[in-house]
Design a protein around this motif. Sequence first.
Motif, PDB file in Angstrom:
ATOM      1  N   TYR A 150      60.533  -9.441  43.887  1.00  0.00           N
ATOM      2  CA  TYR A 150      60.453 -10.871  44.152  1.00  0.00           C
ATOM      3  C   TYR A 150      60.718 -11.162  45.623  1.00  0.00           C
ATOM      4  CZ  TYR A 150      60.660 -11.266  39.096  1.00  0.00           C
ATOM      5  OH  TYR A 150      60.396 -11.145  37.762  1.00  0.00           O
ATOM      6  N   PHE A 151      59.939 -12.078  46.169  1.00  0.00           N
ATOM      7  CA  PHE A 151      60.047 -12.479  47.571  1.00  0.00           C
ATOM      8  C   PHE A 151      60.390 -13.957  47.656  1.00  0.00           C
ATOM      9  CE2 PHE A 151      57.348  -8.836  47.281  1.00  0.00           C
ATOM     10  CZ  PHE A 151      57.698  -8.055  48.362  1.00  0.00           C
ATOM     11  N   SER A 152      61.134 -14.322  48.691  1.00  0.00           N
ATOM     12  CA  SER A 152      61.576 -15.710  48.847  1.00  0.00           C
ATOM     13  C   SER A 152      60.569 -16.569  49.591  1.00  0.00           C
ATOM     14  CB  SER A 152      62.909 -15.741  49.595  1.00  0.00           C
ATOM     15  OG  SER A 152      62.754 -15.165  50.881  1.00  0.00           O
ATOM     16  N   GLU A 153      59.486 -15.966  50.045  1.00  0.00           N
ATOM     17  CA  GLU A 153      58.505 -16.740  50.806  1.00  0.00           C
ATOM     18  C   GLU A 153      57.103 -16.202  50.590  1.00  0.00           C
ATOM     19  OE1 GLU A 153      59.060 -14.934  55.165  1.00  0.00           O
ATOM     20  OE2 GLU A 153      60.919 -15.602  54.233  1.00  0.00           O
ATOM     21  N   ALA A 154      56.133 -17.012  50.919  1.00  0.00           N
ATOM     22  CA  ALA A 154      54.729 -16.615  50.815  1.00  0.00           C
ATOM     23  C   ALA A 154      54.359 -15.738  52.008  1.00  0.00           C
ATOM     24  CB  ALA A 154      53.840 -17.858  50.775  1.00  0.00           C
ATOM     25  N   HIS A 155      53.304 -14.939  51.856  1.00  0.00           N
ATOM     26  CA  HIS A 155      52.829 -14.067  52.931  1.00  0.00           C
ATOM     27  C   HIS A 155      51.310 -14.149  53.026  1.00  0.00           C
ATOM     28  CE1 HIS A 155      56.826 -12.696  53.180  1.00  0.00           C
ATOM     29  NE2 HIS A 155      56.740 -11.541  52.573  1.00  0.00           N
ATOM     30  N   THR A 156      50.799 -13.797  54.198  1.00  0.00           N
ATOM     31  CA  THR A 156      49.350 -13.740  54.390  1.00  0.00           C
ATOM     32  C   THR A 156      48.806 -12.535  53.623  1.00  0.00           C
ATOM     33  OG1 THR A 156      49.436 -12.307  56.325  1.00  0.00           O
ATOM     34  CG2 THR A 156      49.610 -14.699  56.722  1.00  0.00           C
ATOM     35  N   ASN A 157      47.489 -12.497  53.470  1.00  0.00           N
ATOM     36  CA  ASN A 157      46.868 -11.348  52.798  1.00  0.00           C
ATOM     37  C   ASN A 157      47.133 -10.050  53.554  1.00  0.00           C
ATOM     38  OD1 ASN A 157      45.909 -12.818  50.630  1.00  0.00           O
ATOM     39  ND2 ASN A 157      43.917 -13.205  51.577  1.00  0.00           N
ATOM     40  N   ALA A 158      47.081 -10.089  54.875  1.00  0.00           N
ATOM     41  CA  ALA A 158      47.347  -8.885  55.676  1.00  0.00           C
ATOM     42  C   ALA A 158      48.789  -8.422  55.482  1.00  0.00           C
ATOM     43  CB  ALA A 158      47.072  -9.155  57.151  1.00  0.00           C
ATOM     44  N   GLN A 159      49.729  -9.353  55.425  1.00  0.00           N
ATOM     45  CA  GLN A 159      51.126  -8.998  55.198  1.00  0.00           C
ATOM     46  C   GLN A 159      51.311  -8.409  53.800  1.00  0.00           C
ATOM     47  OE1 GLN A 159      52.840 -12.843  56.101  1.00  0.00           O
ATOM     48  NE2 GLN A 159      53.436 -12.186  58.166  1.00  0.00           N
ATOM     49  N   LYS A 160      50.634  -8.981  52.825  1.00  0.00           N
ATOM     50  CA  LYS A 160      50.710  -8.458  51.457  1.00  0.00           C
ATOM     51  C   LYS A 160      50.174  -7.032  51.389  1.00  0.00           C
ATOM     52  CE  LYS A 160      50.457 -12.901  49.071  1.00  0.00           C
ATOM     53  NZ  LYS A 160      49.658 -13.758  48.171  1.00  0.00           N
ATOM     54  N   GLU A 161      49.135  -6.743  52.167  1.00  0.00           N
ATOM     55  CA  GLU A 161      48.582  -5.386  52.197  1.00  0.00           C
ATOM     56  C   GLU A 161      49.591  -4.408  52.784  1.00  0.00           C
ATOM     57  OE1 GLU A 161      44.741  -5.310  54.125  1.00  0.00           O
ATOM     58  OE2 GLU A 161      43.969  -6.871  52.786  1.00  0.00           O
ATOM     59  N   THR A 162      50.305  -4.823  53.826  1.00  0.00           N
ATOM     60  CA  THR A 162      51.343  -3.985  54.425  1.00  0.00           C
ATOM     61  C   THR A 162      52.428  -3.687  53.394  1.00  0.00           C
ATOM     62  OG1 THR A 162      50.947  -4.859  56.631  1.00  0.00           O
ATOM     63  CG2 THR A 162      53.111  -3.881  56.238  1.00  0.00           C
ATOM     64  N   ILE A 163      52.838  -4.704  52.671  1.00  0.00           N
ATOM     65  CA  ILE A 163      53.883  -4.552  51.654  1.00  0.00           C
ATOM     66  C   ILE A 163      53.413  -3.629  50.534  1.00  0.00           C
ATOM     67  CG2 ILE A 163      55.163  -5.793  49.867  1.00  0.00           C
ATOM     68  CD1 ILE A 163      55.254  -8.185  51.915  1.00  0.00           C
ATOM     69  N   ALA A 164      52.214  -3.855  50.034  1.00  0.00           N
ATOM     70  CA  ALA A 164      51.680  -3.024  48.946  1.00  0.00           C
ATOM     71  C   ALA A 164      51.566  -1.566  49.372  1.00  0.00           C
ATOM     72  CB  ALA A 164      50.331  -3.565  48.489  1.00  0.00           C
ATOM     73  N   ALA A 165      51.097  -1.336  50.585  1.00  0.00           N
ATOM     74  CA  ALA A 165      50.967   0.041  51.078  1.00  0.00           C
ATOM     75  C   ALA A 165      52.335   0.715  51.168  1.00  0.00           C
ATOM     76  CB  ALA A 165      50.273   0.057  52.437  1.00  0.00           C
ATOM     77  N   ALA A 166      53.331  -0.032  51.616  1.00  0.00           N
ATOM     78  CA  ALA A 166      54.683   0.530  51.725  1.00  0.00           C
ATOM     79  C   ALA A 166      55.205   0.960  50.359  1.00  0.00           C
ATOM     80  CB  ALA A 166      55.627  -0.477  52.367  1.00  0.00           C
ATOM     81  N   THR A 167      54.958   0.147  49.334  1.00  0.00           N
ATOM     82  CA  THR A 167      55.464   0.492  47.998  1.00  0.00           C
ATOM     83  C   THR A 167      54.784   1.735  47.439  1.00  0.00           C
ATOM     84  OG1 THR A 167      53.894  -0.910  46.780  1.00  0.00           O
ATOM     85  CG2 THR A 167      55.986  -1.917  47.454  1.00  0.00           C
ATOM     86  N   LYS A 168      53.540   1.939  47.803  1.00  0.00           N
ATOM     87  CA  LYS A 168      52.794   3.086  47.267  1.00  0.00           C
ATOM     88  C   LYS A 168      53.007   4.375  48.059  1.00  0.00           C
ATOM     89  CE  LYS A 168      49.092   0.378  45.230  1.00  0.00           C
ATOM     90  NZ  LYS A 168      48.905  -0.943  45.785  1.00  0.00           N
ATOM     91  N   GLU A 169      53.290   4.247  49.361  1.00  0.00           N
ATOM     92  CA  GLU A 169      53.271   5.429  50.221  1.00  0.00           C
ATOM     93  C   GLU A 169      54.608   5.827  50.834  1.00  0.00           C
ATOM     94  OE1 GLU A 169      50.404   4.269  53.151  1.00  0.00           O
ATOM     95  OE2 GLU A 169      48.842   3.950  51.657  1.00  0.00           O
ATOM     96  N   LEU A 170      55.538   4.901  51.006  1.00  0.00           N
ATOM     97  CA  LEU A 170      56.692   5.179  51.858  1.00  0.00           C
ATOM     98  C   LEU A 170      58.035   5.313  51.146  1.00  0.00           C
ATOM     99  CD1 LEU A 170      55.847   2.763  54.824  1.00  0.00           C
ATOM    100  CD2 LEU A 170      55.301   5.198  54.601  1.00  0.00           C
ATOM    101  N   CYS A 171      58.145   4.939  49.897  1.00  0.00           N
ATOM    102  CA  CYS A 171      59.433   4.981  49.196  1.00  0.00           C
ATOM    103  C   CYS A 171      59.812   6.419  48.866  1.00  0.00           C
ATOM    104  CB  CYS A 171      59.360   4.134  47.924  1.00  0.00           C
ATOM    105  SG  CYS A 171      60.842   4.206  46.914  1.00  0.00           S
ATOM    106  N   HIS A 172      60.941   6.866  49.398  1.00  0.00           N
ATOM    107  CA  HIS A 172      61.386   8.251  49.183  1.00  0.00           C
ATOM    108  C   HIS A 172      61.625   8.555  47.708  1.00  0.00           C
ATOM    109  CE1 HIS A 172      61.704   8.814  53.448  1.00  0.00           C
ATOM    110  NE2 HIS A 172      62.618   7.868  53.567  1.00  0.00           N
ATOM    111  N   VAL A 173      62.241   7.623  46.999  1.00  0.00           N
ATOM    112  CA  VAL A 173      62.510   7.851  45.578  1.00  0.00           C
ATOM    113  C   VAL A 173      61.196   7.874  44.805  1.00  0.00           C
ATOM    114  CG1 VAL A 173      63.667   6.972  43.506  1.00  0.00           C
ATOM    115  CG2 VAL A 173      64.829   6.877  45.724  1.00  0.00           C
ATOM    116  N   GLY A 174      60.335   6.897  45.055  1.00  0.00           N
ATOM    117  CA  GLY A 174      59.038   6.866  44.377  1.00  0.00           C
ATOM    118  C   GLY A 174      58.218   8.115  44.633  1.00  0.00           C
ATOM    119  N   ASN A 175      58.287   8.633  45.853  1.00  0.00           N
ATOM    120  CA  ASN A 175      57.547   9.855  46.187  1.00  0.00           C
ATOM    121  C   ASN A 175      58.166  11.094  45.563  1.00  0.00           C
ATOM    122  OD1 ASN A 175      55.627   8.499  47.684  1.00  0.00           O
ATOM    123  ND2 ASN A 175      56.728   8.743  49.604  1.00  0.00           N
TER     124      ASN A 175
END
Length: 130
Positions: free
Chosen positions: A89-114
């Motif tokens: 959950y996020f406290s504010e809205a984001h642009t589509n480009a910002q959402k893409e950055t966030i989505a990529a981070a969740t898929k590629e950068l989380c040490h536990v997830g990886n």
Amino acid sequence: MSKVIAIDYQGKYQSATETYFNQEPPVTVNATRFTPVDLLAAAYGSCLMATIDFATKKAGFQAGVVRSEVTYEMAADGLSVGAYTIKIYFSEAHTNAQKETIAAATKELCHVGNTINPAITKTIELVYEP
């Protein structure tokens, strides 16, 4: 660099965990209440939020991430996790480009997830304020 996590078994399915950095009482796990699998799920949610915060700061904006909720289901054998569903959950809205950055981070950068077995289903839902 290796890190040591010390776990003292206290009997009756309970353990206390101390890490190299904590100055407070250790994290207590009781397999009948808050299990080691719960602890892994909590670590995954926590790691995702920190990863998003890191990636968005690097990209020049604030994530506004405020909470994660992790649901897991055990596999049919009952011995391992079969699926994770995570809502962030996020406290504010984001642009589509910002959402893409966030989505990529969740898929590629989380040490536990990886670290979690890739055969385990991971569904991540990003919930933005309007």
